[in-house]
Design a protein around this motif. Structure first.
Motif, PDB file in Angstrom:
ATOM      1  N   VAL A   1      -9.072   2.255   5.007  1.00  0.00           N
ATOM      2  CA  VAL A   1      -8.856   0.997   5.297  1.00  0.00           C
ATOM      3  C   VAL A   1      -8.825   0.841   7.132  1.00  0.00           C
TER       4      VAL A   1
ATOM      5  N   LYS B  85       3.597  -0.658  -3.368  1.00  0.00           N
ATOM      6  CA  LYS B  85       3.166  -0.895  -1.626  1.00  0.00           C
ATOM      7  C   LYS B  85       1.972  -2.288  -1.920  1.00  0.00           C
ATOM      8  N   SER B  86       2.175  -3.145  -0.817  1.00  0.00           N
ATOM      9  CA  SER B  86       0.481  -3.432  -1.010  1.00  0.00           C
ATOM     10  C   SER B  86      -0.653  -3.038   0.065  1.00  0.00           C
ATOM     11  N   ARG B  87      -1.452  -2.530  -0.037  1.00  0.00           N
ATOM     12  CA  ARG B  87      -2.339  -2.553   0.414  1.00  0.00           C
ATOM     13  C   ARG B  87      -3.284  -3.069   1.556  1.00  0.00           C
TER      14      ARG B  87
ATOM     15  N   LYS C 147      -4.091   2.963   7.084  1.00  0.00           N
ATOM     16  CA  LYS C 147      -3.757   3.122   6.304  1.00  0.00           C
ATOM     17  C   LYS C 147      -5.935   4.096   5.635  1.00  0.00           C
TER      18      LYS C 147
END
Length: 270
Positions: A41, A3-5, A38
């Protein structure tokens, strides 16, 4: 699959929208939107009140920094342009934009805070890129003057908050005699309150229906108009009707849905 962050997340605001999926409970809608937060983030948001409290709680739970907008002020307005002073994290900016409406200050403030925060986190953004990007930006169908004679404005205001912003802009930023509004709305919106808002400043309202299965029946919209009103079976028919009744100093505004505006734009340009 990995998964991209994201580097940063942004929640502009929380409104009652897509109620067929999200329901009418603003708290539940805020919690749904908070799902993009997130762990670790940063979050930038324009929310306030109860919705901001919900986002703060979720951000705290996930160890995410949360920041609101800086101050902003519209300092000049010209035909086709406006200028804002916007407070950022690194500097205050003088920003020129051809996207009309006082509410653009809200959008610019969120953009500035996001760009400045990214720079503080190590993302390289060349000098003057922010100013040039905003000056070059254009959103077809959003506060979009597509014709000067007759004066026709397209604005894809598709929820109550956007209709209120459009109403403010029509009052503050445009000179006209009669205001003729063409409107078609999707049935999962707060269409009754949207109709009441826009009809309160309109001289003639033409209700219609975009070619979309979610479109609200024009007969239903018609019920919530005080004043002169008409029904058109399609968006092109509504445009023809409005042009026929508009005098030289009148203004036509097409709104209510991006689908309505898209059909109106295609018909006018063709």
């Amino acid at each position: 699959m990995q998964k991209s962050r994201p580097e940063i997340t942004v929640i502009t605001n929380v409104e009652r929208d897509h109620t067929d999926i999200l329901g009418n409970d603003i708290r539940k809608i805020a919690l749904e939107k908070a799902g993009i937060i997130k762990r670790g983030v940063p979050l930038i948001t324009g929310c306030d009140g109860r919705t901001l409290d919900i986002l703060r709680a979720e951000a705290r739970r996930k160890g995410a920094e949360i920041m609101g907008m800086g101050k902003w002020n519209r300092i000049a307005r010209y035909p086709g342009w406006q200028v804002f002073e916007v407070e950022g994290l690194l500097s205050n900016y003088i920003l020129k934009t051809r996207m009309m409406g006082r509410f653009q200050g809200f959008n610019l403030s969120l953009s500035v805070m996001t760009i400045d925060k990214l720079q503080m986190m190590g993302t390289y953004i060349p000098d003057n890129s922010l100013e040039k990007g905003i000056e070059d930006a254009f959103y077809p169908g959003r506060m979009h003057v597509i014709s000067e004679d007759p004066l026709i404005l397209l604005d894809g205001a598709h929820n109550l908050s956007a209709i209120r912003s459009l109403k403010e802009s029509l009052i503050d930023d445009f000179d006209h005699e009669k205001l003729i509004v063409i409107i078609g709305i999707l049935r999962d919106k707060e269409y009754r309150r949207m109709m009441e808002e826009i009809s309160s400043i309109s001289d003639i309202v033409i209700v219609t229906k975009p070619d979309n299965e979610r479109a609200c029946d024009p007969e239903e919209l018609y019920r919530y108009i005080d004043g002169e009103k008409r029904i058109a079976k399609s968006v092109p028919d509504a445009v023809d009707m409005a042009v026929d009744i508009a005098d030289k100093k009148d203004m036509i505004c097409v709104t209510g849905s991006l689908y309505t505006v898209s059909e109106g734009m295609r018909y006018i340009l063709n």
